[in-house]
Every structure is written in C-alpha cells, then in structure tokens.
Scaffold this motif. Structure first.
Motif, mmCIF file in Angstrom:
data_model
loop_
_atom_site.group_PDB
_atom_site.id
_atom_site.type_symbol
_atom_site.label_atom_id
_atom_site.label_comp_id
_atom_site.label_asym_id
_atom_site.label_seq_id
_atom_site.Cartn_x
_atom_site.Cartn_y
_atom_site.Cartn_z
ATOM 1 N N VAL A 111 4.061 -27.517 2.184
ATOM 2 C CA VAL A 111 5.593 -26.696 2.719
ATOM 3 C C VAL A 111 6.272 -27.467 3.369
ATOM 4 O O VAL A 111 5.455 -26.878 4.872
ATOM 5 C CB VAL A 111 5.721 -25.200 2.919
ATOM 6 C CG1 VAL A 111 7.232 -24.626 3.010
ATOM 7 C CG2 VAL A 111 5.110 -24.323 1.739
ATOM 8 N N VAL A 112 6.839 -28.465 3.437
ATOM 9 C CA VAL A 112 7.556 -29.124 4.304
ATOM 10 C C VAL A 112 8.925 -28.070 4.677
ATOM 11 O O VAL A 112 9.831 -29.460 6.521
ATOM 12 C CB VAL A 112 7.669 -30.649 3.621
ATOM 13 C CG1 VAL A 112 6.406 -31.368 3.870
ATOM 14 C CG2 VAL A 112 8.895 -30.396 2.752
ATOM 15 N N GLY A 113 9.269 -27.774 4.169
ATOM 16 C CA GLY A 113 10.934 -26.855 4.727
ATOM 17 C C GLY A 113 10.935 -25.271 5.051
ATOM 18 O O GLY A 113 10.346 -25.248 3.115
ATOM 19 N N ASP A 114 11.207 -25.185 5.863
ATOM 20 C CA ASP A 114 10.971 -23.002 5.493
ATOM 21 C C ASP A 114 11.906 -22.959 6.459
ATOM 22 O O ASP A 114 12.070 -22.478 7.490
ATOM 23 C CB ASP A 114 10.274 -21.988 5.533
ATOM 24 C CG ASP A 114 9.698 -20.806 5.244
ATOM 25 O OD1 ASP A 114 10.356 -20.308 4.823
ATOM 26 O OD2 ASP A 114 8.424 -20.636 5.920
ATOM 27 N N ASP A 115 12.896 -22.049 6.025
ATOM 28 C CA ASP A 115 14.392 -21.257 6.472
ATOM 29 C C ASP A 115 15.067 -20.733 5.281
ATOM 30 O O ASP A 115 14.413 -20.187 4.376
ATOM 31 C CB ASP A 115 15.697 -22.679 6.674
ATOM 32 C CG ASP A 115 16.125 -23.640 5.155
ATOM 33 O OD1 ASP A 115 16.157 -22.685 4.002
ATOM 34 O OD2 ASP A 115 16.149 -24.680 5.296
ATOM 35 N N ILE A 116 16.146 -20.180 6.056
ATOM 36 C CA ILE A 116 16.473 -18.935 5.525
ATOM 37 C C ILE A 116 17.282 -19.583 4.261
ATOM 38 O O ILE A 116 17.332 -18.865 3.556
ATOM 39 C CB ILE A 116 18.015 -18.689 6.250
ATOM 40 C CG1 ILE A 116 18.128 -16.900 6.173
ATOM 41 C CG2 ILE A 116 18.951 -19.562 5.610
ATOM 42 C CD1 ILE A 116 17.630 -16.218 6.218
ATOM 43 N N ALA A 117 17.741 -20.336 3.258
ATOM 44 C CA ALA A 117 17.829 -20.581 2.027
ATOM 45 C C ALA A 117 16.618 -20.971 1.495
ATOM 46 O O ALA A 117 17.569 -21.047 0.247
ATOM 47 C CB ALA A 117 18.691 -22.329 2.236
ATOM 48 N N GLY A 118 15.529 -21.595 1.289
ATOM 49 C CA GLY A 118 14.790 -21.293 0.413
ATOM 50 C C GLY A 118 13.821 -22.707 1.526
ATOM 51 O O GLY A 118 13.348 -22.368 2.711
ATOM 52 N N GLN A 119 12.632 -22.739 0.425
ATOM 53 C CA GLN A 119 11.029 -23.740 0.489
ATOM 54 C C GLN A 119 11.495 -25.340 0.199
ATOM 55 O O GLN A 119 11.642 -24.847 -0.702
ATOM 56 C CB GLN A 119 10.400 -22.826 0.480
ATOM 57 C CG GLN A 119 9.169 -21.425 1.152
ATOM 58 C CD GLN A 119 8.267 -21.191 1.401
ATOM 59 O OE1 GLN A 119 7.889 -21.208 0.102
ATOM 60 N NE2 GLN A 119 7.371 -21.038 2.206
ATOM 61 N N LEU A 120 11.040 -25.776 0.991
ATOM 62 C CA LEU A 120 11.460 -27.522 0.033
ATOM 63 C C LEU A 120 9.436 -27.354 0.252
ATOM 64 O O LEU A 120 8.855 -27.506 0.957
ATOM 65 C CB LEU A 120 11.214 -28.304 1.308
ATOM 66 C CG LEU A 120 12.124 -29.576 0.904
ATOM 67 C CD1 LEU A 120 13.383 -29.636 -0.220
ATOM 68 C CD2 LEU A 120 12.518 -30.739 1.750
ATOM 69 N N VAL A 121 9.319 -28.074 -1.165
ATOM 70 C CA VAL A 121 7.875 -28.301 -1.265
ATOM 71 C C VAL A 121 7.113 -29.630 -1.717
ATOM 72 O O VAL A 121 8.737 -29.960 -2.793
ATOM 73 C CB VAL A 121 7.470 -27.366 -2.526
ATOM 74 C CG1 VAL A 121 5.830 -27.166 -2.856
ATOM 75 C CG2 VAL A 121 7.521 -25.560 -1.909
ATOM 76 N N HIS A 122 6.748 -30.281 -1.115
ATOM 77 C CA HIS A 122 6.179 -31.372 -1.604
ATOM 78 C C HIS A 122 4.585 -31.730 -2.629
ATOM 79 O O HIS A 122 4.041 -31.055 -2.374
ATOM 80 C CB HIS A 122 5.779 -32.372 -0.745
ATOM 81 C CG HIS A 122 6.930 -32.987 -0.293
ATOM 82 N ND1 HIS A 122 6.825 -33.879 1.050
ATOM 83 C CD2 HIS A 122 8.451 -32.780 -0.242
ATOM 84 C CE1 HIS A 122 8.462 -34.192 1.587
ATOM 85 N NE2 HIS A 122 9.289 -33.940 0.596
ATOM 86 N N PHE A 123 4.944 -32.322 -3.903
ATOM 87 C CA PHE A 123 3.680 -32.151 -4.332
ATOM 88 C C PHE A 123 3.222 -33.612 -4.312
ATOM 89 O O PHE A 123 3.961 -34.396 -5.379
ATOM 90 C CB PHE A 123 3.785 -31.535 -5.633
ATOM 91 C CG PHE A 123 4.305 -30.182 -6.212
ATOM 92 C CD1 PHE A 123 3.438 -28.837 -6.112
ATOM 93 C CD2 PHE A 123 5.877 -29.877 -6.238
ATOM 94 C CE1 PHE A 123 3.601 -27.945 -6.578
ATOM 95 C CE2 PHE A 123 6.045 -28.936 -6.131
ATOM 96 C CZ PHE A 123 5.609 -27.379 -6.455
ATOM 97 N N THR A 124 2.423 -34.145 -4.248
ATOM 98 C CA THR A 124 1.620 -35.515 -4.038
ATOM 99 C C THR A 124 0.647 -35.591 -4.609
ATOM 100 O O THR A 124 -0.451 -35.107 -4.555
ATOM 101 C CB THR A 124 1.555 -35.942 -2.530
ATOM 102 O OG1 THR A 124 2.398 -35.348 -1.789
ATOM 103 C CG2 THR A 124 1.312 -36.715 -2.657
ATOM 104 N N VAL A 125 0.813 -36.584 -5.842
ATOM 105 C CA VAL A 125 -0.127 -37.210 -6.588
ATOM 106 C C VAL A 125 -0.410 -38.699 -5.526
ATOM 107 O O VAL A 125 -0.344 -39.227 -5.892
ATOM 108 C CB VAL A 125 -0.019 -37.530 -7.872
ATOM 109 C CG1 VAL A 125 -1.240 -38.242 -8.538
ATOM 110 C CG2 VAL A 125 0.114 -36.182 -8.748
ATOM 111 N N ALA A 126 -1.931 -38.281 -4.797
ATOM 112 C CA ALA A 126 -2.216 -39.454 -4.329
ATOM 113 C C ALA A 126 -3.788 -40.075 -4.943
ATOM 114 O O ALA A 126 -4.575 -39.114 -5.183
ATOM 115 C CB ALA A 126 -2.768 -39.252 -2.736
#
Length: 201
Positions: free
Chosen positions: A22-37
């Motif tokens: 979870v790279v962003g968490d604010d009043i609008a919602g959450q920004l999530v990164h799914f990384t295949v490394a």
C-alpha cells in the motif's frame, strides 16, 4: 497478475516473487502496488504477455510500470487505486432541531440547504470535466459548509479533507471520491426533506 507470473516463469527466471504494497492511503482510497519481481532471466522475454496484462490493467483504470537493472533484475509493477468501503451518511434530525432551537429554525436551515446544495450538486459533472483543482476546491468548501450547518459533521469533514487532498493534483480515484461525496450530500438533504417537510421543496 497470472499473466505476469507466467511471463516470469517462461523467461526461465531463477527466482520470482510477488510483493503487495500500500503506497498511498488517504480520504479518497488506497493506492496499491502489485510487483512481480524476478532474478536475471535465462533468455529474452516474449512481451505478448506483458502487453496483454497492460491492456487488462489499463481497462480497469490502473497502470503498469517496468524496471530493470543489474542489481534488481526485472520488475513489473501494477498500480491500482481502490475505493474505501462506503458508509452511508447519517444525521440526527432531533439533535439538529434541538440545537437550532425548534422546528421553525430547522425549516429555515432546510430551505438554506436547498439553495446551497441543489445547484452545486447539479453542477458537479460539469466541474469534473474541467481541468484544474481550484473550482473543485471551492465547490467542496461550499458543500462541506452547508453540511456542517446541517450537523452532518463527519461528511463535512470528508469534504474538507478532499479539498485539501486536491492540493496534490487530480487523480481518477479522487474524482470518484468527490462523486461519492456529492451523492452522500444529496442523500443527507433527501433525508432532511423527508423528515422536515417544507412547502415548495
């Protein structure tokens, strides 16, 4: 994600990992990164799987980033924004009536809210079509103030938080949050009209 994992395995990578952050968490919602490394691949990629994954992610409003380097290997990052669970607004009409000093004052507030909210909410689609943030911030400030007058304190707080969040720029999930806020504001007003009938509304 299954397409990206298949891509990594088909490349003969010695090590494959899936990270969720979870790279962003604010009043609008959450920004999530799914990384295949993956580690260094044994052979060059067939990028058809990557292109197919990008098309799917783009169709649902996300983006795909790729990173390569001798130290990090190959990374594909899927970025998706998620709306927070929605809680319908509530308002204590009896407490509002008591705070205002009676039914007559409450009716005056309902009339004032009608004037403040009806045109503002109807104008939102047009405002969202325009670039920039100042007009949306002004809209959120006006509507939040009207909601505060109706003792819809939590919803008013959300509107003011969205106003502040716009200082960081427009994003699709922020626009969606503003639409949800407008729907909730309209719901508060409908609730007031049902419980406090006013002639002409």
């Amino acid at each position: 994600l299954s397409l990206l994992l298949d891509r990594a395995f088909e490349r003969g990578a010695g090590r494959v990992a899936l990270h969720v952050d979870v790279v962003g968490d604010d009043i609008a919602g959450q920004l999530v990164h799914f990384t295949v490394a993956e580690g260094r691949a044994a052979h060059g990629p067939d990028e058809s799987l990557l292109r197919e994954a990008e098309a799917i992610v783009t169709a649902i409003g996300g983006t795909v980033h790729t990173e390569q380097g001798p130290d990090i290997g190959d990374r594909v990052i899927v970025e998706l924004a998620f709306d927070l669970p929605h809680t319908p607004p509530c308002i204590d009409v009896d407490a509002l009536r008591s705070a205002l000093g009676g039914e007559a004052a409450l009716r005056e507030v309902v009339v004032a809210l009608d004037r403040a909210l009806s045109s503002d909410i109807a104008d939102l689609d047009r405002l969202l079509e325009r670039e920039g943030v100042a007009h949306l911030q002004a809209w959120l400030h006006r509507v939040s103030g009207a909601l505060g007058m109706a003792e819809a304190s939590e919803l008013s707080r959300i509107g003011l938080a969205l106003e502040r969040e716009l200082e960081n720029g427009r994003r699709p999930h922020l626009d969606r949050a503003i639409r949800r806020f407008a729907e909730d504001a309209a719901g508060v007003f409908r609730m007031l009209r049902e419980q406090v009938p006013v002639d002409g509304l």
